[in-house]
Enzyme design. Structure first.
Site, PDB file in Angstrom:
ATOM      1  N   SER A  64      19.849  29.015  -6.484  1.00 28.10           N
ATOM      2  CA  SER A  64      20.553  27.859  -7.044  1.00 28.10           C
ATOM      3  C   SER A  64      22.037  28.142  -7.232  1.00 28.10           C
ATOM      4  CB  SER A  64      19.948  27.471  -8.394  1.00 28.10           C
ATOM      5  OG  SER A  64      18.560  27.290  -8.289  1.00 28.10           O
TER       6      SER A  64
HETATM    7  N1  SAH Z   1      15.578  29.954  -9.486  1.00 30.15           N
HETATM    8  C1  SAH Z   1      15.698  30.474  -8.144  1.00 30.15           C
HETATM    9  C2  SAH Z   1      15.870  29.348  -7.150  1.00 30.15           C
HETATM   10  C3  SAH Z   1      14.685  29.280  -6.294  1.00 30.15           C
HETATM   11  S1  SAH Z   1      14.515  27.867  -5.250  1.00 30.15           S
HETATM   12  C4  SAH Z   1      16.825  31.484  -8.062  1.00 30.15           C
HETATM   13  O1  SAH Z   1      17.563  31.581  -9.028  1.00 30.15           O
HETATM   14  O2  SAH Z   1      16.928  32.197  -7.065  1.00 30.15           O
HETATM   15  C5  SAH Z   1      12.924  27.322  -5.776  1.00 30.15           C
HETATM   16  C6  SAH Z   1      11.761  28.258  -5.567  1.00 30.15           C
HETATM   17  O3  SAH Z   1      10.595  27.546  -5.994  1.00 30.15           O
HETATM   18  C7  SAH Z   1      11.481  28.688  -4.133  1.00 30.15           C
HETATM   19  O4  SAH Z   1      11.511  30.089  -4.068  1.00 30.15           O
HETATM   20  C8  SAH Z   1      10.081  28.140  -3.838  1.00 30.15           C
HETATM   21  O5  SAH Z   1       9.298  28.997  -3.043  1.00 30.15           O
HETATM   22  C9  SAH Z   1       9.499  28.020  -5.234  1.00 30.15           C
HETATM   23  N2  SAH Z   1       8.395  27.075  -5.383  1.00 30.15           N
HETATM   24  C10 SAH Z   1       8.248  25.848  -4.838  1.00 30.15           C
HETATM   25  N3  SAH Z   1       7.095  25.300  -5.249  1.00 30.15           N
HETATM   26  C11 SAH Z   1       6.511  26.190  -6.092  1.00 30.15           C
HETATM   27  C12 SAH Z   1       5.305  26.211  -6.836  1.00 30.15           C
HETATM   28  N4  SAH Z   1       4.444  25.201  -6.831  1.00 30.15           N
HETATM   29  N5  SAH Z   1       5.037  27.298  -7.599  1.00 30.15           N
HETATM   30  C13 SAH Z   1       5.888  28.353  -7.641  1.00 30.15           C
HETATM   31  N6  SAH Z   1       7.031  28.398  -6.946  1.00 30.15           N
HETATM   32  C14 SAH Z   1       7.332  27.335  -6.178  1.00 30.15           C
END
Ligand code: SAH
Length: 213
Positions: A64
């Site tokens: 993000s």
């Molecule tokens: N907060 C993270 C941003 C990650 S983007 C950072 O700081 O790097 C969102 C993430 O959510 C992705 O890695 C994706 O694989 C995950 N995601 C999507 N659906 C999900 C679910 N149902 N359960 C767990 N993770 C999920």
């Protein structure tokens, strides 16, 4: 102590993209100053770590944008004692920022590779108060519920009911709601078992994938 080559860039990010906008909470600004985003982005993108934008990571996901991570943290009003659930670990960057601001963080990621890399990275950086879980975040993590605060970094049309069940009364949640082209970040409070919603700002996150999709 070895010199941090990104210290100047990190400070510039704080001034321009956070304080220069509406991130004013001293605790949040301190947390953003302590977490080395350059350690979370792919090595080839390290020099872009302190630009205010999301960057691609493995498994077709993104880390993000710093402003969004800080705005979420500020909207949560964390005071240090909270037990937090973070959905969508990705690189673990947001989990690290939350770990600076709360007592304990449980973070869930559906891609095992990302979850394992994030767990190693967070351990290496000394975040002993973060627990990484591989699983479907729409189911929450009942073993450590209830949570004072729940954050999701992936968008869903509606609040997943099992997640809301795991939020304590008067607990707070911040998550993006809506279809991929039209998401709004919401701050939600659980009051008498019901969700009180407050829109924060339009946003664009990857989808929250549920079940076997
Ligand atoms: N907060 C993270 C941003 C990650 S983007 C950072 O700081 O790097 C969102 C993430 O959510 C992705 O890695 C994706 O694989 C995950 N995601 C999507 N659906 C999900 C679910 N149902 N359960 C767990 N993770 C999920």
């Amino acid at each position: 102590m070895t010199e941090d080559p990104y210290a100047v860039a990190r400070q510039a990010m704080l001034e321009t993209h956070l304080r220069g906008r509406d991130v004013v909470s001293p605790r949040v600004l301190d947390a953003m100053a302590r977490v080395p985003r350059d350690q979370f982005v792919p090595a080839a993108l390290r020099d872009a770590a302190y630009e205010d934008r999301a960057l691609p990571i493995d498994c077709g996901q993104t880390i993000s944008q710093p402003y969004v991570v800080a705005a979420i943290a500020q909207a949560l009003h964390l005071t240090g004692g909270e037990h937090v659930l973070d959905i969508g670990t990705g690189t673990g960057y947001q989990a690290a920022v939350l770990a600076e601001l709360a007592a304990t963080v449980v973070t869930i990621e559906r891609h095992a590779m990302l979850a394992n890399e994030a767990a190693d990275r967070l351990a290496r950086l000394g975040y002993a108060n973060v627990t990484c879980v591989i699983g479907d975040g729409t189911q929450g993590h009942s073993a450590q519920a209830p949570y004072d605060v729940i954050v999701a970094a992936a968008a869903t049309p509606e609040i997943p009911p099992l997640l809301f069940d795991q939020l304590r009364e008067e607990g707070r949640m911040v998550l993006p709601l809506g279809p991929s082209e039209d998401q709004v970040l919401y701050a939600i409070r659980k009051h008498h078992g019901k969700a009180q919603r407050m829109p924060l700002f339009p946003c664009r996150f990857v989808p929250l994938v549920s079940g076997e999709q």
